[in-house]
Design a protein around this motif. Structure first.
Motif, short mmCIF file in Angstrom:
data_model
loop_
_atom_site.label_atom_id
_atom_site.label_comp_id
_atom_site.label_asym_id
_atom_site.label_seq_id
_atom_site.Cartn_x
_atom_site.Cartn_y
_atom_site.Cartn_z
N UNK A 269 0.84 -1.19 0.00
CA UNK A 269 0.00 0.00 0.00
C UNK A 269 0.88 1.25 0.00
N UNK A 270 0.23 2.40 -0.13
CA UNK A 270 0.87 3.69 0.06
C UNK A 270 1.43 3.77 1.48
N UNK A 271 2.57 4.45 1.67
CA UNK A 271 3.20 4.45 3.00
C UNK A 271 2.32 5.10 4.07
N UNK A 272 1.47 6.05 3.68
CA UNK A 272 0.57 6.64 4.66
C UNK A 272 -0.39 5.61 5.23
N UNK A 273 -0.94 4.76 4.37
CA UNK A 273 -1.87 3.72 4.82
C UNK A 273 -1.14 2.66 5.63
N UNK A 274 0.08 2.33 5.20
CA UNK A 274 0.89 1.38 5.97
C UNK A 274 1.16 1.91 7.37
N UNK A 275 1.35 3.22 7.48
CA UNK A 275 1.57 3.83 8.79
C UNK A 275 0.32 3.71 9.66
N UNK A 276 -0.87 3.91 9.07
CA UNK A 276 -2.11 3.73 9.83
C UNK A 276 -2.17 2.31 10.42
N UNK A 277 -1.84 1.33 9.59
CA UNK A 277 -1.87 -0.06 10.05
C UNK A 277 -0.80 -0.29 11.10
N UNK A 278 0.42 0.17 10.82
CA UNK A 278 1.54 -0.07 11.72
C UNK A 278 1.47 0.69 13.02
N UNK A 279 0.61 1.72 13.09
CA UNK A 279 0.36 2.43 14.34
C UNK A 279 -0.83 1.83 15.09
N UNK A 280 -1.50 0.88 14.46
CA UNK A 280 -2.64 0.24 15.11
C UNK A 280 -3.92 1.04 15.04
N UNK A 281 -4.11 1.85 14.00
CA UNK A 281 -5.34 2.64 13.87
C UNK A 281 -6.46 1.77 13.31
N UNK A 282 -6.85 0.80 14.12
CA UNK A 282 -7.86 -0.16 13.70
C UNK A 282 -9.03 -0.20 14.67
N UNK A 283 -9.06 0.74 15.62
CA UNK A 283 -10.16 0.86 16.57
C UNK A 283 -10.58 2.32 16.66
N UNK A 284 -11.88 2.63 16.63
CA UNK A 284 -12.34 4.02 16.73
C UNK A 284 -11.79 4.71 17.99
N UNK A 285 -11.32 5.95 17.80
CA UNK A 285 -10.75 6.71 18.91
C UNK A 285 -9.24 6.71 18.95
#
Length: 483
Positions: A219-235
């Protein structure tokens, strides 16, 4: 034990990491390369062969002595929108056009007109259109247009692909149709986290990896960062550190507000909202080179700066060194030190720069909060996350807990999570991120500091609207001098 490999094809360097399934970064290697800016105005290019050399070098380093039978999969994510025009075998026909190249602006406007709505700033298609028109000799031989990370994946496994995840696809069907370029030049879509093909014999020899190793769509590195930071839960939010910087939040509803990014996320009912800035990640580099001199390290600068009072003795920096994106979206905005006195020293200027990054994050955060969102914590990523003092400033300015992941290289971690999903070792991206992304510590905001910063943030927010007309006057004067 099964091992996962992530590759981060960045703008200034490539990084490769070897991970276990628990999210431990066992080895890390990096290799840099230049940006080509000579020639035409607005040019920003790179040689894709330099990328490939950097990928091969870093992969050889991280898998040295690693048991081949334990290597489970490899995933590449990277910079964008950066586009490669390649022949049938994936050989580049000219330099790649980078995301910061301004020459395709006309194509972006034209595509927006054709579609009837503004094209995303992350769109790859304007770069492809520009190359087709301005590199006609190479275009005559072209077989594929590829996103940067998909180019590397093709060199690894021999199969072209256009990776796709949630809202993000490099070459959406409607943009291909509106561009006028032949559909055959754009590869078949493969969802991120799914295997494309196995490593070829040629790539195995070049990288030191075993032939047949699954190469997983990235994926694009921005999206990879979302995943790698654990942005998978609201809040959960993240300070998306990097050259540009930004704030991203996983939320349960879309936010439709000028200057704010909002898009569907991994599961139905999930959204990524926030904003990307222009040069937050370069501000400390700039003040080091322009003010302090390169003899001091970033760590030394921060240590000196932190000795000054909260608020840098009422000195505020506006971090618009390359214009600004979210939330003001003004390419004519400029950097400003506001409140300078004879009492201010170098360390005050540095502290003001550190605090300005946090102010910029809060500026986006307030736009989200005013729209009904909730921020439970902010996770920090990248090089800035190595400084506990800077992390504390961010907690104090935003007034939310700052969580520090064990692995700060979030984009690299995101690639490893996708590799684990593609290898069948992780059930899906959400569970994979929750399993692999570990938090080392949490910094709580200091109430007294937060109150001081809230007062100064009010001044910070006033500066751009108060100076907007002056920025335009300054730009007009510069254009007259050029004429």
């Amino acid at each position: 034990m099964s091992l996962l490999i992530g590759v981060d094809l960045g703008t200034s360097e490539t990084k490769a990491g070897l991970f276990d399934q628990e999210g431990n970064l066992l080895r890390l290697a990096r290799c840099g390369y230049p940006i080509i800016t000579v020639g035409e105005t607005g040019c920003a290019e790179q040689d894709p062969e330099r990328w490939w050399s950097a990928v091969c070098q870093t992969l050889r380093e991280v898998v040295q002595d690693a048991p081949a039978e334990e290597l489970a999969a490899l995933c590449v994510q990277g910079q964008g929108p950066s586009v490669v025009m390649a022949d049938e075998r994936g050989k580049p026909l000219n330099n790649a056009i980078l995301w910061m190249d301004t020459r395709p602006c006309g194509e972006r406007d034209e595509l927006s007109l054709q579609l009837g709505n503004p094209v995303s700033p992350f769109a790859h298609m304007p770069m492809a259109m520009w190359m087709a028109r301005n590199r006609q000799g190479a275009y005559a031989q072209a077989r594929w247009f590829l996103a940067a990370w998909d180019f590397i994946a093709m060199r690894l496994c021999g199969q072209p692909a256009a990776s796709d995840l949630a809202y993000f696809q490099p070459f959406p069907e409607e943009e291909v149709e509106a561009s006028g370029l032949p559909h055959k030049l754009f590869p078949q879509v493969v969802e991120a986290g799914h295997p494309i093909a196995g490593l070829t014999a040629t790539a195995a020899q070049a990288t030191g990896l075993p032939e047949g190793l699954p190469v997983v769509a990235g994926v694009h590195d921005g999206i990879a960062t979302f995943i790698g930071a654990g942005l998978v839960e609201p809040g959960r939010s993240a300070d998306v550190n990097g050259t540009s910087g930004g704030l991203a939040l996983c939320w349960s509803e879309p936010i439709k507000k000028p200057g704010i990014f909002s898009a569907t996320w991994i599961h139905p009912g999930e959204y990524i909202v926030g904003g990307a800035m222009a040069a937050l990640g370069k501000c400390l580099d700039w003040v080091r080179e322009a003010v302090a001199g390169s003899c001091m390290t970033h760590e030394e600068l921060i240590q000196d700066a932190i000795k000054t009072p909260v608020g840098a003795d009422r000195l505020i920096f506006l971090p618009y060194l390359a214009g600004e994106r979210a939330p003001v979206w003004d390419p004519l905005a400029r950097g400003v030190f506001f409140g300078l006195t004879l009492n201010h020293k170098q360390e005050h200027l540095v502290r003001a720069v550190l605090e300005s990054v946090a102010y910029a994050l809060r500026h986006v955060a307030e736009e989200l909060l005013e729209s009904g969102a909730r921020i439970d914590e902010m996770r920090v990523c990248g090089g800035q996350a190595l400084s506990e003092d800077w992390n504390q400033i961010k907690a104090d300015v935003l007034g939310v807990p700052v969580a520090v992941p064990r692995v700060r290289e979030a984009a690299l971690m995101g690639a490893a999570v996708l590799a684990g999903v593609g290898a069948g070792l992780l059930p899906d991206i959400t569970e994979g991120a929750n399993q692999m992304v570990r938090i080392d510590g949490v910094l709580e905001p200091i109430p007294a500091h937060h109150r001081q910063y809230t007062e100064l943030f009010g001044v910070y927010k006033r500066l751009y609207p108060d100076l907007r007309s002056a920025f335009r006057q300054l730009n007009s004067s510069a254009q007259e001098e050029e004429c």
